[in-house]
Design an enzyme around this catalytic site. Sequence first.
Site, PDB file in Angstrom:
ATOM      1  N   GLU A 101      39.832  45.312  43.813  1.00  0.00           N
ATOM      2  CA  GLU A 101      38.953  45.842  42.775  1.00  0.00           C
ATOM      3  C   GLU A 101      37.701  46.478  43.389  1.00  0.00           C
ATOM      4  OE1 GLU A 101      39.907  46.232  39.892  1.00  0.00           O
ATOM      5  OE2 GLU A 101      41.575  44.815  39.685  1.00  0.00           O
TER       6      GLU A 101
ATOM      7  N   ARG B 230      40.235  40.587  24.719  1.00  0.00           N
ATOM      8  CA  ARG B 230      41.346  40.895  23.814  1.00  0.00           C
ATOM      9  C   ARG B 230      42.006  39.631  23.294  1.00  0.00           C
ATOM     10  NH1 ARG B 230      46.667  41.493  24.649  1.00  0.00           N
ATOM     11  NH2 ARG B 230      46.414  41.393  26.914  1.00  0.00           N
TER      12      ARG B 230
ATOM     13  N   CYS C 195      38.117  37.690  34.436  1.00  0.00           N
ATOM     14  CA  CYS C 195      38.127  38.162  35.828  1.00  0.00           C
ATOM     15  C   CYS C 195      36.929  39.064  36.104  1.00  0.00           C
ATOM     16  CB  CYS C 195      39.423  38.905  36.124  1.00  0.00           C
ATOM     17  SG  CYS C 195      40.863  37.825  36.264  1.00  0.00           S
TER      18      CYS C 195
ATOM     19  N   HIS D 240      42.929  41.261  42.288  1.00  0.00           N
ATOM     20  CA  HIS D 240      43.918  40.870  41.290  1.00  0.00           C
ATOM     21  C   HIS D 240      45.297  40.774  41.951  1.00  0.00           C
ATOM     22  CE1 HIS D 240      41.530  41.871  37.491  1.00  0.00           C
ATOM     23  NE2 HIS D 240      42.097  40.702  37.244  1.00  0.00           N
TER      24      HIS D 240
END
Length: 218
Positions: free
Chosen positions: A79, A89, A142, A170
Site C-alpha cells: 500500500e 461498508r 485496514c 494487504h
Amino acid sequence: MILLTGFEPFGGETINPSWTAADAACRVLQAEGHAVAAVQLPCVFKESITVLEDALRDHRPELVICVGQAGGRPRISLERVAINCDDARIPDNAGNCPVDQEMVPGGPAAYFSSLPVKAAFAALRSAGIPAEVSQSAGTYVCNHVFYALMHALHTSPDAGSPPVRGGFIHVPYETQQVPRGSGTPSLPAAVMAEALAVVVRTALVTTADLKLSAGAIH
C-alpha cells in the site's frame, strides 16, 4: 526491533491470513537473528489503534509493517497511501460502522508509506511472489490502522533521526479459506509469510527506494 501486526478474523471468517502470515514471518525472521515481535490487532475501529499504540510504546521498533486481508485481490499489495477517512461498508467486530468520518479531525488528508515500496515490489517479483503497488488501502479498519500508524510516526515526540519507518501490506485470502474450484484468488500461508519476510529484508537494506514503474491507470 521490527514490529509486525495482523488482524483477528472478521466478516464471519474463522481465520485471518494477515495474522497467520505476520506470526509465521516473525518466526522466520527471528530464526535469521532479527529482533521481531508480532501483535494481533482487533478488527475494531479505535480499539485497533489503542493496541497498535501500546505495541509501539512497548517494543519501540525501528520498522513497522501492518498487514490486513484483502479478499479477492490476487497479489501481495504494497500500500502506497493512507487516507484520513473512515467509511465502513460493513460493521467491524464490535458493530461500529462509521461513515465519512475523519480519523484525525483536521489532520493531513493522507500519508504516504515510508517503506521502500518499489524496491519491495521488485524483490517480491524476483522471488516469484505475485505482487503489486496498490494506490488504495480502502476505508475500513485496514486503512484506519495504516493512517494511525503513519500519523503516530510523524507526530510522536520520539520521531527524529533516524525516523521509524512503517507501512501497510494487504494479503489475499489464504488457500484454505477459498472453496475449491471457485476461482477466487488466494495464496498459501507459507508464501504470504515469506512475502512479508522479503519486504522486511528489503527494507532493512534499502535507504533510497527504486524508481520503477508500478503505477495504475485507474
